[in-house]
Scaffold this motif. Sequence first.
Motif, PDB file in Angstrom:
ATOM      1  N   ARG A 279      -5.734  29.052  10.913  1.00  0.00           N
ATOM      2  CA  ARG A 279      -5.355  29.793   9.704  1.00  0.00           C
ATOM      3  C   ARG A 279      -3.876  29.535   9.401  1.00  0.00           C
ATOM      4  N   ILE A 280      -3.610  29.117   8.173  1.00  0.00           N
ATOM      5  CA  ILE A 280      -2.249  28.744   7.759  1.00  0.00           C
ATOM      6  C   ILE A 280      -1.863  29.564   6.543  1.00  0.00           C
ATOM      7  N   GLY A 281      -0.683  30.188   6.605  1.00  0.00           N
ATOM      8  CA  GLY A 281      -0.180  30.979   5.494  1.00  0.00           C
ATOM      9  C   GLY A 281       0.526  30.110   4.470  1.00  0.00           C
ATOM     10  N   VAL A 282       0.154  30.266   3.215  1.00  0.00           N
ATOM     11  CA  VAL A 282       0.701  29.448   2.133  1.00  0.00           C
ATOM     12  C   VAL A 282       1.704  30.277   1.337  1.00  0.00           C
ATOM     13  N   LEU A 283       2.962  29.870   1.376  1.00  0.00           N
ATOM     14  CA  LEU A 283       4.028  30.568   0.649  1.00  0.00           C
ATOM     15  C   LEU A 283       4.119  29.994  -0.767  1.00  0.00           C
ATOM     16  N   ARG A 284       3.203  30.397  -1.614  1.00  0.00           N
ATOM     17  CA  ARG A 284       3.174  29.837  -2.969  1.00  0.00           C
ATOM     18  C   ARG A 284       4.417  30.231  -3.762  1.00  0.00           C
ATOM     19  N   GLY A 285       5.008  31.367  -3.429  1.00  0.00           N
ATOM     20  CA  GLY A 285       6.218  31.785  -4.126  1.00  0.00           C
ATOM     21  C   GLY A 285       7.398  30.884  -3.871  1.00  0.00           C
ATOM     22  N   ALA A 419       5.161  25.505   3.000  1.00  0.00           N
ATOM     23  CA  ALA A 419       5.766  25.517   1.664  1.00  0.00           C
ATOM     24  C   ALA A 419       6.348  24.133   1.413  1.00  0.00           C
ATOM     25  N   PRO A 420       6.634  23.780   0.164  1.00  0.00           N
ATOM     26  CA  PRO A 420       7.433  22.571  -0.064  1.00  0.00           C
ATOM     27  C   PRO A 420       8.800  22.752   0.591  1.00  0.00           C
ATOM     28  N   LEU A 464      10.965   9.722  -5.644  1.00  0.00           N
ATOM     29  CA  LEU A 464      11.891  10.510  -4.831  1.00  0.00           C
ATOM     30  C   LEU A 464      11.088  11.375  -3.872  1.00  0.00           C
ATOM     31  N   PRO A 465      11.294  11.222  -2.551  1.00  0.00           N
ATOM     32  CA  PRO A 465      10.442  11.879  -1.564  1.00  0.00           C
ATOM     33  C   PRO A 465      10.514  13.407  -1.607  1.00  0.00           C
ATOM     34  N   ILE A 466       9.386  14.021  -1.214  1.00  0.00           N
ATOM     35  CA  ILE A 466       9.250  15.467  -1.094  1.00  0.00           C
ATOM     36  C   ILE A 466       8.576  15.759   0.239  1.00  0.00           C
ATOM     37  N   GLY A 467       9.058  16.780   0.949  1.00  0.00           N
ATOM     38  CA  GLY A 467       8.495  17.117   2.243  1.00  0.00           C
ATOM     39  C   GLY A 467       7.686  18.399   2.226  1.00  0.00           C
ATOM     40  N   LEU A 468       6.799  18.522   3.208  1.00  0.00           N
ATOM     41  CA  LEU A 468       6.020  19.734   3.454  1.00  0.00           C
ATOM     42  C   LEU A 468       6.612  20.447   4.658  1.00  0.00           C
TER      43      LEU A 468
END
Length: 508
Positions: A279-285, A419-420, A464-468
Motif C-alpha cells: 500500500r502506497i500513499g499518494v500525495l496528490r496535493g 509525489a513528484p 527536462l527530467p522529472i523524478g518520482l
Amino acid sequence: MNHRILARPALALLLATTASAALAQQAGGDIVLRERPVPAIADTAAQIERIRTLDDAGPMLNAVIVYNPDAAAVAVTQTGKPLAGRTVMVKDNVETAEFPTTAGSLALKDNATGRDAPLIANLRKAGGVVLGKTNLSEWANIRSNDSTSGWSAVGGLTRNPFATDRNTCGSSSGSGAAIAAGFAWGAIGTETNGSIACPASINGLVGFKPSVGIVSRTHVVPISSTQDTAGPMTRTVYDAALLLTAIAGEDRADPVTLEAKRVADYTAGLDTASLKGVRIGVLRGATGSRADVKALFDTALEDLKRAGAELVDVEYSAPGELWAAALPVLLFELRVEMDKYLSTRPGTGGPRSLADVVAFNSANAATELRFFGQDLFEEALKTTDAAAYQKNLATLRRLTRAEGIDKLLADNTVSFLVAPTQGPAWSTDLVNGDNFNGRIGAGYLAAIAGYPHLTVPMGAVEGLPIGLSIMGAQWQDHAVLKAGAAYEKARTAVLPTPTFAPWKPAGE
C-alpha cells in the motif's frame, strides 16, 4: 595528481592528462555490475576524457572543480573489493585527503586538511576511487534567499547537461551534472533540505537522502545538526544502494550515527523486490499546478499499480507553524555548527567562525557578493536564543514526524509516500536568482524529519527530467530502496538523454 583548486577555466589548462580514450557512458544496472568486474582503467580513462571535453571545454559544464588524472591507476588496484575501483565524485563540502575542501567559497580555497571524512574513508576501504570534487551552490545554498543554485565563487556556474542554459538545482548541483554527463560511476551529494533530491531529479538521476545517522557527517562542512546528511547520486537504484552500503557506518564523533538502524547490504533483495500488495500513499496535493508534471506522475502511478501496488490518496498540507519554525532552527544550528567546524580545522589561516566568513565576504564583495548577498549568514549571527531554538525544534519534530510522516503512514495504513520530486529545470538567471515553480514536491517532510527520501527518474517535460519521490519511516532506508528498484523495473516512461546544448522545444 593535481592538488590545486582554481576558478574556471584556468583549471583546464593546469591539470595533467592521461592517455586518451574513446568517449563512452559507463555501463550501469544491477545485472551488468554483478556479472562482470568493472574495467577500471578503460572506464576511468574514458570518464576523464569526458571531463576534459565536456567540462573543461565544449559546453563547459563546470561540474568538476578538480580531479585526479591518475585515477585509472588507482582504480585497477581495487579489484576484489565491493566497489572494485568504481569512480566517485565528491561534493566539495566533504573532506578528502588529497584535495582542499572549499564549500565553493574563496574563504576556504586553501582548506587542505589532509584528512578524509569518515564516509570517504569507508568509500576507499570498500574499493571506491575518489575521482575528484564537484562544484556546488556556495556554502550549500544557505548564504542568501536570493541565490542562484549551482553557482560558487570557486567553481563558477554549473550547467545542466540536458539544457546548458537551465539550472542544475542546489546544492549538490555539480554532483548531479557530473553523473548525468558520464564523468564518474557515482557521486556523493549532501542534503539539508532538497539538495540531493532536487539536483538528482533535474539531472535525470537516482538520488537517495538516507535517514540522518546512517552516514557520518564528521569533516563535512555543516549547516544543520538535525537535517544534514550525505548520500549517493547514481544512474540506478542498485548503484545508489551499493554506494550507500560503502559509505554508511558508525562514527563516535557523530553520536546520531550510533542510534541508526542499518542493514549490512542495501543491495540485498533489490533484484527481486516486488510491490505486489504494498500500500502506497499518494500525495496528490504535492503534484502542483503543472499539467505536464501531473501527466508524468499519473503514468508513474499506473506503473506502480501494474506492479501490484495498492494506491491510497493521502491528504496533506503543511501547517504554517512548520514554516515559521523551519528557518530559525536552521539558522541557529548553522551558527553553532559552522563555528565548531571552522574553529577546529587543521592548520592556520582562513576563517575560524561564521562571523569571519561574513567579514571575508564583505571584504571581497566584488567576487563573493556580486550576484547575491549573505542575508542568511547575517541573520544566523543574530539567531542566538537557545530556548526559542529548542521550542522550534520540538515543533518541527512533532509536525514532520509524529504528526507528519509517521501519522500519514499509520492513519492510511501505507508503507510509503510518493509525489513528484520537483518540476522541470528553470532557466538560470544570475541576476534574479532561482525560480522554483509550481509548488511541486513534498521532500521537505523527509528532510526536516530526517527520514529517507529516494528520487527515481519518471520521465521528462520537453526533454527536462522529472523524478518520482518515495519516502518512508525513519530507518526504513532499505525498504525505500527496494520500492524504488521495483518501480524502476516497472517504469514505462522514456527517459531523456543529455543534449549538452541550450534548451529548445521538442521537434525544433
